[in-house]
Motif scaffolding. Structure first.
Motif, PDB file in Angstrom:
ATOM      1  N   VAL A   1      41.157 -85.290 -46.096  1.00 29.11           N
ATOM      2  CA  VAL A   1      40.047 -84.458 -46.572  1.00 29.11           C
ATOM      3  C   VAL A   1      40.637 -83.233 -47.275  1.00 29.11           C
ATOM      4  CG1 VAL A   1      37.860 -83.382 -45.919  1.00 29.11           C
ATOM      5  CG2 VAL A   1      38.772 -85.245 -44.564  1.00 29.11           C
TER       6      VAL A   1
ATOM      7  N   PHE B   1      33.806 -79.937 -48.064  1.00 25.48           N
ATOM      8  CA  PHE B   1      35.074 -80.667 -48.055  1.00 25.48           C
ATOM      9  C   PHE B   1      34.755 -82.141 -48.243  1.00 25.48           C
ATOM     10  CE2 PHE B   1      35.980 -77.090 -45.109  1.00 25.48           C
ATOM     11  CZ  PHE B   1      37.090 -76.550 -45.745  1.00 25.48           C
TER      12      PHE B   1
ATOM     13  N   ALA C   1      42.875 -80.651 -45.581  1.00 26.86           N
ATOM     14  CA  ALA C   1      43.675 -81.308 -44.548  1.00 26.86           C
ATOM     15  C   ALA C   1      43.949 -82.744 -44.961  1.00 26.86           C
ATOM     16  CB  ALA C   1      42.918 -81.279 -43.228  1.00 26.86           C
TER      17      ALA C   1
ATOM     18  N   ILE D   1      40.406 -74.503 -46.078  1.00 25.78           N
ATOM     19  CA  ILE D   1      41.726 -75.140 -46.000  1.00 25.78           C
ATOM     20  C   ILE D   1      41.569 -76.659 -45.987  1.00 25.78           C
ATOM     21  CG2 ILE D   1      43.840 -75.323 -44.611  1.00 25.78           C
ATOM     22  CD1 ILE D   1      43.133 -72.581 -43.415  1.00 25.78           C
TER      23      ILE D   1
ATOM     24  N   SER E   1      39.362 -80.526 -41.771  1.00 26.05           N
ATOM     25  CA  SER E   1      39.270 -79.359 -42.651  1.00 26.05           C
ATOM     26  C   SER E   1      38.926 -78.136 -41.822  1.00 26.05           C
ATOM     27  CB  SER E   1      38.180 -79.546 -43.700  1.00 26.05           C
ATOM     28  OG  SER E   1      37.953 -80.915 -43.911  1.00 26.05           O
ATOM     29  N   THR E   2      39.290 -77.005 -42.348  1.00 24.74           N
ATOM     30  CA  THR E   2      39.076 -75.769 -41.592  1.00 24.74           C
ATOM     31  C   THR E   2      38.692 -74.637 -42.530  1.00 24.74           C
ATOM     32  OG1 THR E   2      40.567 -76.309 -39.767  1.00 24.74           O
ATOM     33  CG2 THR E   2      40.341 -73.989 -40.275  1.00 24.74           C
ATOM     34  N   VAL E   3      37.818 -73.767 -42.029  1.00 23.23           N
ATOM     35  CA  VAL E   3      37.536 -72.523 -42.744  1.00 23.23           C
ATOM     36  C   VAL E   3      38.021 -71.386 -41.847  1.00 23.23           C
ATOM     37  CG1 VAL E   3      35.691 -70.950 -43.437  1.00 23.23           C
ATOM     38  CG2 VAL E   3      35.535 -73.368 -44.037  1.00 23.23           C
ATOM     39  N   ILE E   4      38.718 -70.444 -42.424  1.00 22.65           N
ATOM     40  CA  ILE E   4      39.089 -69.255 -41.650  1.00 22.65           C
ATOM     41  C   ILE E   4      38.477 -68.038 -42.327  1.00 22.65           C
ATOM     42  CG2 ILE E   4      40.989 -67.789 -40.830  1.00 22.65           C
ATOM     43  CD1 ILE E   4      42.755 -70.185 -40.650  1.00 22.65           C
TER      44      ILE E   4
END
Lengths: 57, 591
Positions: free
Chosen positions: B565, B587, B562, B560, A1-4
């Protein structure tokens, strides 16, 4: 997962060490709450020492 | 043949008068390590406090021995900044002895926290990290002390409160002038062809030529006379070492490094001396500890060890080893300034490369794999919410040993009834201090993560995001994006599976809105982000939130999802005022 996070143009001066690692295509391992940068709009940029030139006393 | 640094370090026991004399002179300048019951040296120390301003030079660290809790074959790795060195492997014992020494350059404003890892190795299983410790060199080398051996506790990589053994090390800083003399003595011994400890005029002239200094070559005779104090036509090594040290002070004799030929004098004297000392040691293989590795994990790979024993790896070549060499990811630990290797299962790397870095793989994605990823993620979400999944927790912690610290978690393992509950574990209050809490003009990191930061989208495209269709407008969506954002700065917080999976607000302000943008669930691993065929950030499922602040204007916060997840939960609502560092959401496994 990513936060931007996207900041508006000229809103933030990101810390130099983070920028320079990124320019070498190297991610930096950080933790929640570590300093990210300072507002350019506050006019207080010069008050804080640059992380890279900081010395331990 | 001119001896080794190991032999130099143990001159005190050689019984040779000349060596003893040298050792005595040399050790007088040691800055001793902090107090301990052991007493390794016999010379009275002359201690000077090492001010932070002077913190540049060469530190000598000797890894002596360890006491572990079981028998095995052991080796130790020493890491400082972007370099890692390893000792030889010990015998099968619970008290390994290495006596390996390494010289490290300590630069002004460079890394100061050295890490020592102890790794078990045997023929039946792969190498395992068993214990580690960290030493703040700046702190310990600036302390006055009578003794110079330190016994440090080795900590369990999965819990920094558990001790798994101890390690003894010796650590001190060489005085720059003594190092210069020491170096001069060693290099002069190379041209002492007949090994009598004295240089004839012709041997001396040969050396001056090797230094590449035309002016000095003309003045060779004068220099020789200057050094030959008693006029007997030969000069002993001590005399020459002193001459060179004095001469370097006024008018440098050495223009080129005699080992690698690099021209010197571009920076300053100290740097030249450091360059030559290390070049000499590395180039001749004199150091007992071998180097050239980037991380302790890399140093533990036998095959890399064979290939790169003396290789210098440019720090500009590191980061993601893309394409066919993408097998692991290196990140810089901001706290220690050292490199850490991210663990990814080999099979996952292979499959990700097959899918995300080839046209064929991406074509497959376009013909149904997108749905497959969604289905897998939903299925995984259901599984990870089952009580059955809780039994995977210990295995997961074991796999990420050293990178997942359960002693920071608010609750013990037994508390979690499902894997997903564990995955979104909270931390103890105060486990993550917030920088400058009283100052809203300073933004903070939003997650425990691997971070990339760029002043503009263009820079991010140059250095990191290779997807051809990436844009700020594509990321935020037409409704949320404004022209100020399009030219704005970009910070990417990538969470790895072992990380604390709750994200926090980086700035103080009011939450204006949340906008759901549907999409796929590609992996957000750098292998995909670095693929020109894949546009994970603009095609993945995400939620865009806008925070309105007094110090930074509007800040877009994009969470975001993925593969696996894909579930994004916010714990704050529209209209809430949030303080920087407040929890914002998490998440979890699911679609």
């Amino acid at each position: 997962s990513t936060v931007i996070c996207v900041f508006e143009k000229d809103a933030i001066q990101i810390d130099e060490d983070l920028l320079s690692n990124s320019e070498r295509s190297l991610e930096t391992l950080v933790s929640v709450g570590m300093r990210l940068g300072i507002s350019k709009r506050s006019g207080r940029i010069d008050e804080l020492p640059n992380m890279e030139t900081c010395k331990l006393e | 043949g001119h001896g080794s640094s190991r032999a130099d370090a143990s001159d005190d026991s050689s019984g040779d008068g000349h060596a003893r004399h040298h050792h005595s002179r040399f050790s007088r300048f040691r800055r001793r390590f902090r107090s301990n019951r052991h007493d390794h040296g016999s010379d009275p120390p002359l201690v000077k406090n090492l001010a932070a301003d002077d913190f540049a030079g060469i530190a000598r660290i000797e890894i002596i021995s360890a006491e572990m809790q079981f028998k095995d074959r052991w080796f130790a790795c020493l890491s400082l900044g972007e370099r890692t060195y390893r000792t030889e492997t010990s015998d099968h014992t619970e008290k390994p002895i290495w006596r390996s020494e390494k010289k490290l350059v300590l630069e002004k404003d460079g890394p100061t926290i050295a890490r020592i890892s102890v790794i078990e190795t045997n023929r039946l299983s792969k190498n395992n990290l068993v214990g580690y410790c960290e030493i703040n060199l700046l702190e310990v080398l600036s302390q006055e002390s009578e003794n110079n051996i330190e016994e440090l506790s080795l900590l369990d990589p999965s819990s920094s409160s558990t001790t798994v053994g101890s390690i003894s090390i010796l650590c001190y800083v060489e005085d720059p002038i003594e190092t210069e003399k020491f170096f001069a003595r060693r290099i002069l011994s190379v041209v002492d062809l007949n090994g009598d400890g004295k240089l004839s005029y012709s041997e001396f002239a040969e050396l001056i030529n090797a230094f590449g200094n035309q002016v000095a070559a003309i003045k060779t005779e004068d220099l020789f006379k200057q050094a030959d104090k008693n006029g007997d036509g030969v000069v002993d090594l001590d005399e020459l070492a002193t001459l060179i040290a004095v001469q370097q002070e006024n008018e440098p004799l050495i223009n080129n490094c005699p080992v690698c030929g690099e021209s010197l004098g571009k920076l300053d004297k100290l740097n030249d001396m450091i360059h030559m000392t290390l070049c000499f040691d590395e180039g001749t293989g004199n150091q007992v500890m071998t180097g050239g590795f980037l991380t302790d994990k890399e140093a533990s790979y036998g095959w890399i060890f064979k290939l790169s024993e003396w290789a210098h790896v440019s720090s500009y070549d590191i980061g993601l080893r893309s394409g066919s060499s993408a097998s692991h990811i290196l990140v810089v630990d901001r706290r220690t300034k050292g490199l850490v290797e991210e663990i990814i299962d080999g099979k996952i790397v292979l499959s990700m490369r097959a899918i995300y870095q080839s046209k064929v793989g991406l074509t497959l994605i376009n013909t149904g794999v997108k749905d497959l990823l969604q289905n897998i993620s939903e299925k995984q979400g259901k599984r990870m919410n089952s009580h059955e999944s809780a039994k995977d927790i210990p295995k997961f912690i074991e796999f990420f040993i050293g990178q997942l610290k359960m002693d920071e978690a608010k609750y013990p393992i037994e508390y979690f009834k499902t894997f997903n509950e564990f995955f979104i574990r909270e931390l103890k209050p105060g486990a993550r201090p917030i920088a400058y809490p009283e100052r809203d003009d300073i933004a903070v990191c939003a997650a425990d993560c691997r971070l990339m930061a760029f002043n503009s989208a263009n820079e991010s495209l140059r250095f990191w995001i290779k997807g051809r269709k990436f844009s700020i407008q594509g990321l935020l969506g037409k409704d949320t994006c404004s022209s100020a954002f399009v030219d704005g700065s970009l910070v990417i917080f990538r969470l790895a599976p072992q990380d604390y999976h709750r994200f926090h607000v980086p700035v103080s302000g009011t939450i204006e809105s949340f906008v759901d943008i549907p999409g796929y669930l590609y992996t957000v691993n750098p292998i995909a982000v670095n693929s020109k065929y894949c546009n994970v950030f603009t095609e993945n499922k995400r939620v865009v939130s806008i925070i309105s602040t007094s110090e930074f204007g509007k800040v877009a916060f994009v969470a975001i999802g993925a593969t696996m997840v894909g579930s994004i939960t916010f714990t704050k609502n529209e209209g809430d005022y949030v303080h920087k560092g407040d929890e914002f959401g998490y998440f979890s496994f699911g679609g």
